[in-house]
Scaffold this motif. Structure first.
Motif, PDB file in Angstrom:
ATOM      1  N   GLU A 118       0.840  -1.194   0.000  1.00  0.00           N
ATOM      2  CA  GLU A 118       0.000   0.000   0.000  1.00  0.00           C
ATOM      3  C   GLU A 118       0.880   1.251   0.000  1.00  0.00           C
ATOM      4  O   GLU A 118       1.754   1.341  -0.839  1.00  0.00           O
ATOM      5  N   ASP A 119       0.666   2.217   0.951  1.00  0.00           N
ATOM      6  CA  ASP A 119       1.476   3.430   0.853  1.00  0.00           C
ATOM      7  C   ASP A 119       2.664   3.403   1.820  1.00  0.00           C
ATOM      8  O   ASP A 119       3.247   4.428   2.140  1.00  0.00           O
ATOM      9  N   ASP A 120       3.056   2.242   2.292  1.00  0.00           N
ATOM     10  CA  ASP A 120       4.259   2.148   3.117  1.00  0.00           C
ATOM     11  C   ASP A 120       5.136   1.014   2.596  1.00  0.00           C
ATOM     12  O   ASP A 120       4.735   0.294   1.674  1.00  0.00           O
ATOM     13  N   ARG A 121       6.319   0.839   3.174  1.00  0.00           N
ATOM     14  CA  ARG A 121       7.217  -0.187   2.645  1.00  0.00           C
ATOM     15  C   ARG A 121       8.226  -0.629   3.691  1.00  0.00           C
ATOM     16  O   ARG A 121       8.487   0.079   4.665  1.00  0.00           O
ATOM     17  N   ALA A 122       8.788  -1.816   3.473  1.00  0.00           N
ATOM     18  CA  ALA A 122       9.917  -2.302   4.269  1.00  0.00           C
ATOM     19  C   ALA A 122      11.130  -2.285   3.354  1.00  0.00           C
ATOM     20  O   ALA A 122      11.017  -2.556   2.157  1.00  0.00           O
ATOM     21  N   MET A 123      12.288  -1.977   3.924  1.00  0.00           N
ATOM     22  CA  MET A 123      13.481  -1.842   3.080  1.00  0.00           C
ATOM     23  C   MET A 123      14.681  -2.524   3.708  1.00  0.00           C
ATOM     24  O   MET A 123      14.821  -2.542   4.929  1.00  0.00           O
ATOM     25  N   VAL A 124      15.530  -3.070   2.844  1.00  0.00           N
ATOM     26  CA  VAL A 124      16.829  -3.587   3.287  1.00  0.00           C
ATOM     27  C   VAL A 124      17.889  -2.888   2.445  1.00  0.00           C
ATOM     28  O   VAL A 124      17.767  -2.835   1.213  1.00  0.00           O
ATOM     29  N   THR A 125      18.922  -2.352   3.110  1.00  0.00           N
ATOM     30  CA  THR A 125      19.960  -1.604   2.388  1.00  0.00           C
ATOM     31  C   THR A 125      21.341  -2.191   2.641  1.00  0.00           C
ATOM     32  O   THR A 125      21.695  -2.481   3.791  1.00  0.00           O
ATOM     33  N   HIS A 126      22.102  -2.359   1.554  1.00  0.00           N
ATOM     34  CA  HIS A 126      23.539  -2.608   1.688  1.00  0.00           C
ATOM     35  C   HIS A 126      24.218  -1.264   1.418  1.00  0.00           C
ATOM     36  O   HIS A 126      24.147  -0.749   0.307  1.00  0.00           O
ATOM     37  N   PRO A 127      24.838  -0.657   2.432  1.00  0.00           N
ATOM     38  CA  PRO A 127      25.334   0.710   2.246  1.00  0.00           C
ATOM     39  C   PRO A 127      26.515   0.817   1.275  1.00  0.00           C
ATOM     40  O   PRO A 127      26.605   1.782   0.507  1.00  0.00           O
ATOM     41  N   GLY A 128      27.434  -0.134   1.304  1.00  0.00           N
ATOM     42  CA  GLY A 128      28.578  -0.076   0.377  1.00  0.00           C
ATOM     43  C   GLY A 128      29.409   1.188   0.573  1.00  0.00           C
ATOM     44  O   GLY A 128      29.675   1.609   1.691  1.00  0.00           O
ATOM     45  N   ALA A 129      29.759   1.816  -0.569  1.00  0.00           N
ATOM     46  CA  ALA A 129      30.730   2.926  -0.552  1.00  0.00           C
ATOM     47  C   ALA A 129      30.278   4.102   0.317  1.00  0.00           C
ATOM     48  O   ALA A 129      31.108   4.800   0.885  1.00  0.00           O
ATOM     49  N   MET A 130      28.977   4.315   0.428  1.00  0.00           N
ATOM     50  CA  MET A 130      28.495   5.495   1.166  1.00  0.00           C
ATOM     51  C   MET A 130      28.979   5.525   2.618  1.00  0.00           C
ATOM     52  O   MET A 130      29.193   6.581   3.187  1.00  0.00           O
ATOM     53  N   GLU A 131      29.145   4.349   3.208  1.00  0.00           N
ATOM     54  CA  GLU A 131      29.548   4.273   4.615  1.00  0.00           C
ATOM     55  C   GLU A 131      30.931   4.862   4.851  1.00  0.00           C
ATOM     56  O   GLU A 131      31.265   5.244   5.959  1.00  0.00           O
ATOM     57  N   HIS A 132      31.730   4.890   3.794  1.00  0.00           N
ATOM     58  CA  HIS A 132      33.137   5.291   3.951  1.00  0.00           C
ATOM     59  C   HIS A 132      33.398   6.710   3.466  1.00  0.00           C
ATOM     60  O   HIS A 132      34.509   7.208   3.581  1.00  0.00           O
ATOM     61  N   TYR A 133      32.371   7.353   2.918  1.00  0.00           N
ATOM     62  CA  TYR A 133      32.594   8.698   2.379  1.00  0.00           C
ATOM     63  C   TYR A 133      32.553   9.727   3.514  1.00  0.00           C
ATOM     64  O   TYR A 133      31.551   9.845   4.225  1.00  0.00           O
ATOM     65  N   SER A 134      33.637  10.483   3.662  1.00  0.00           N
ATOM     66  CA  SER A 134      33.755  11.391   4.809  1.00  0.00           C
ATOM     67  C   SER A 134      33.539  12.852   4.450  1.00  0.00           C
ATOM     68  O   SER A 134      33.463  13.699   5.326  1.00  0.00           O
ATOM     69  N   ALA A 135      33.473  13.160   3.179  1.00  0.00           N
ATOM     70  CA  ALA A 135      33.306  14.541   2.689  1.00  0.00           C
ATOM     71  C   ALA A 135      34.483  15.437   3.049  1.00  0.00           C
ATOM     72  O   ALA A 135      34.355  16.660   3.021  1.00  0.00           O
ATOM     73  N   GLU A 136      35.617  14.828   3.370  1.00  0.00           N
ATOM     74  CA  GLU A 136      36.795  15.653   3.684  1.00  0.00           C
ATOM     75  C   GLU A 136      37.249  16.464   2.473  1.00  0.00           C
ATOM     76  O   GLU A 136      37.889  17.502   2.612  1.00  0.00           O
ATOM     77  N   ASP A 137      36.910  15.951   1.272  1.00  0.00           N
ATOM     78  CA  ASP A 137      37.303  16.668   0.054  1.00  0.00           C
ATOM     79  C   ASP A 137      36.365  17.828  -0.288  1.00  0.00           C
ATOM     80  O   ASP A 137      36.580  18.524  -1.276  1.00  0.00           O
ATOM     81  N   VAL A 138      35.316  18.035   0.531  1.00  0.00           N
ATOM     82  CA  VAL A 138      34.446  19.201   0.306  1.00  0.00           C
ATOM     83  C   VAL A 138      35.108  20.375   1.032  1.00  0.00           C
ATOM     84  O   VAL A 138      34.893  20.597   2.223  1.00  0.00           O
ATOM     85  N   ASP A 139      35.958  21.092   0.303  1.00  0.00           N
ATOM     86  CA  ASP A 139      36.755  22.124   0.955  1.00  0.00           C
ATOM     87  C   ASP A 139      36.172  23.511   0.689  1.00  0.00           C
ATOM     88  O   ASP A 139      35.189  23.675  -0.034  1.00  0.00           O
ATOM     89  N   VAL A 140      36.853  24.501   1.281  1.00  0.00           N
ATOM     90  CA  VAL A 140      36.381  25.877   1.184  1.00  0.00           C
ATOM     91  C   VAL A 140      36.353  26.344  -0.277  1.00  0.00           C
ATOM     92  O   VAL A 140      35.433  27.055  -0.691  1.00  0.00           O
ATOM     93  N   ALA A 141      37.338  25.894  -1.069  1.00  0.00           N
ATOM     94  CA  ALA A 141      37.382  26.320  -2.474  1.00  0.00           C
ATOM     95  C   ALA A 141      36.124  25.849  -3.212  1.00  0.00           C
ATOM     96  O   ALA A 141      35.533  26.595  -3.998  1.00  0.00           O
ATOM     97  N   LEU A 142      35.704  24.615  -2.929  1.00  0.00           N
ATOM     98  CA  LEU A 142      34.500  24.093  -3.586  1.00  0.00           C
ATOM     99  C   LEU A 142      33.246  24.782  -3.030  1.00  0.00           C
ATOM    100  O   LEU A 142      32.371  25.217  -3.786  1.00  0.00           O
TER     101      LEU A 142
END
Ligand SMILES: Nc1ncnc2c1ncn2[C@@H]1O[C@H](COP(=O)(O)OP(=O)(O)OP(=O)(O)O)[C@@H](O)[C@H]1O
Ligand SMILES: [Mg+2]
Length: 333
Positions: A118-142
């Motif tokens: 119906e209008d709800d759902r159950a979900m299973v996620t394998h996070p993979g690469a997202m778990e390791h992304y730290s955003a350290e490369d999002v710097d002031v210049a960007l």
């Protein structure tokens, strides 16, 4: 600092730059639809429809915001695999700049299997690469090349969550406006330093269950009272009850554009966020942003997945008019 009825400070304008940098998770969704009953362990049920779509809160937000007309850059990580190719091609097709997405050869692209009932759902996620992304490369210049930073799904991204205060502080030092949608915490620990994080967030966008869990409060009202002491604008998504915004003790409840023929509710919250932030970037009053958010959330429920209803700006506005009698100057101030 914003008041619910006054226009926010106009975002700074620069040529050839981004309206929004989205920092967040990337994954595909495999959506199983038309299932008669929820599967039990050891048994099998049939799904009469199936779709593979662009998943993840951040990507759905970025895609729909770009389709609405904003210039969006995505920062995040995928594996160097077919799911990663799919995610990047879907985002690029909707005009999102994907050139800064990290392709991790050691990890898989995240994937979610969603079982819709119906209008709800159950979900299973394998996070993979997202778990390791730290955003350290999002710097002031960007960051200096954008007007607004949106961050989503911090509980799925522990490395990013660890750097959250640093990232938000950097964005503020570059004079960006910011928004945050934590999304659900699969570990249900809800550990987030709200008193230090929220003062750096111009628009906080949880849903009803999330704000109650994050604040350990029994109601949305008591949760808003608690974080209202240090938060800027808070906008709580209430599903079929629309949304409520809150600033310095003043709540503003806006009813939904009800869709009684929901295809699925995947990405309704992210589409709400896209609509809200799209208007926010233009300096619109908060209640206008909220109303546009409500109509984008409703629109999302008219097609499969989070981006199915968002094919082009013209199609979005036509559907908003046809389904919900909403036109762009239909703004109650
Ligand atoms: N059935 C519906 N009919 C009309 N509008 C809806 C419906 N469901 C959701 N919406 C709109 O979409 C908005 C966001 O939906 P919801 O409250 O489900 O967000 P969410 O829980 O954050 O979703 P998500 O799972 O995508 O993160 C709501 O505030 C509402 O305006
Ligand atoms: Mg949500």
């Amino acid at each position: 600092m914003l008041s619910p009825l006054s226009a926010p400070k106009p975002p700074k304008r620069m040529e050839n730059n981004y309206d929004v940098i989205v920092v967040g998770e990337l994954n595909v969704d495999l959506i199983l639809n038309h299932i008669s009953t929820f599967p039990q362990i050891g048994k099998e049920v049939l799904a009469r429809d199936m779709q593979m779509t662009l998943g993840s809160s951040s990507a759905i937000f970025a895609s729909n915001l770009s389709t609405l007309g904003a210039k969006v850059l995505f920062k995040g990580a995928t594996g160097n695999d077919m799911f990663g190719d799919f995610v990047i091609s879907e985002l690029s097709e909707r005009g999102v700049d994907t050139s800064a997405i990290v392709r991790n050869r050691q990890l898989k692209t995240g994937a979610t299997v969603a079982i819709n009932i119906e209008d709800d759902r159950a979900m299973v996620t394998h996070p993979g690469a997202m778990e390791h992304y730290s955003a350290e490369d999002v710097d002031v210049a960007l960051l200096s090349r954008a007007k607004h930073l949106h961050i989503s799904s911090v509980f799925l991204q522990p490395a990013l969550k660890h750097n959250l205060l640093t990232l938000l502080s950097k964005a503020k030092s570059c004079n960006l406006t910011t928004s945050l949608d934590t999304q659900w915490d699969p570990a249900e620990k809800w550990e987030l330093d709200l008193p230090n994080v929220l003062p750096l967030v111009d628009v906080f966008l949880p849903n009803e269950a999330e704000i109650k869990c994050l604040t350990h409060q029994p109601t949305v009202e008591s949760a808003l009272n608690q974080i209202g002491r240090y938060a800027n604008t808070v906008v709580v998504k209430l599903g079929v009850h629309g949304s409520i915004s809150y600033y310095k003790g003043t709540p503003n409840n806006i009813p939904p554009f009800l869709n009684n023929a929901v295809v699925d509710a995947i990405g309704a919250g992210d589409s709400f966020n896209a609509g809200f932030i799209y208007r926010y970037l233009s300096g619109a009053p908060i209640n206008d942003c909220q109303r546009f958010g409500n109509v984008m959330g409703a629109l999302s429920t008219t097609a499969p997945g989070g981006t199915g209803a968002f094919t082009s700006r013209a199609a979005i506005m036509k559907k908003a008019k046809d389904h919900f009698n909403y036109t762009e100057n239909d703004v109650k101030r």
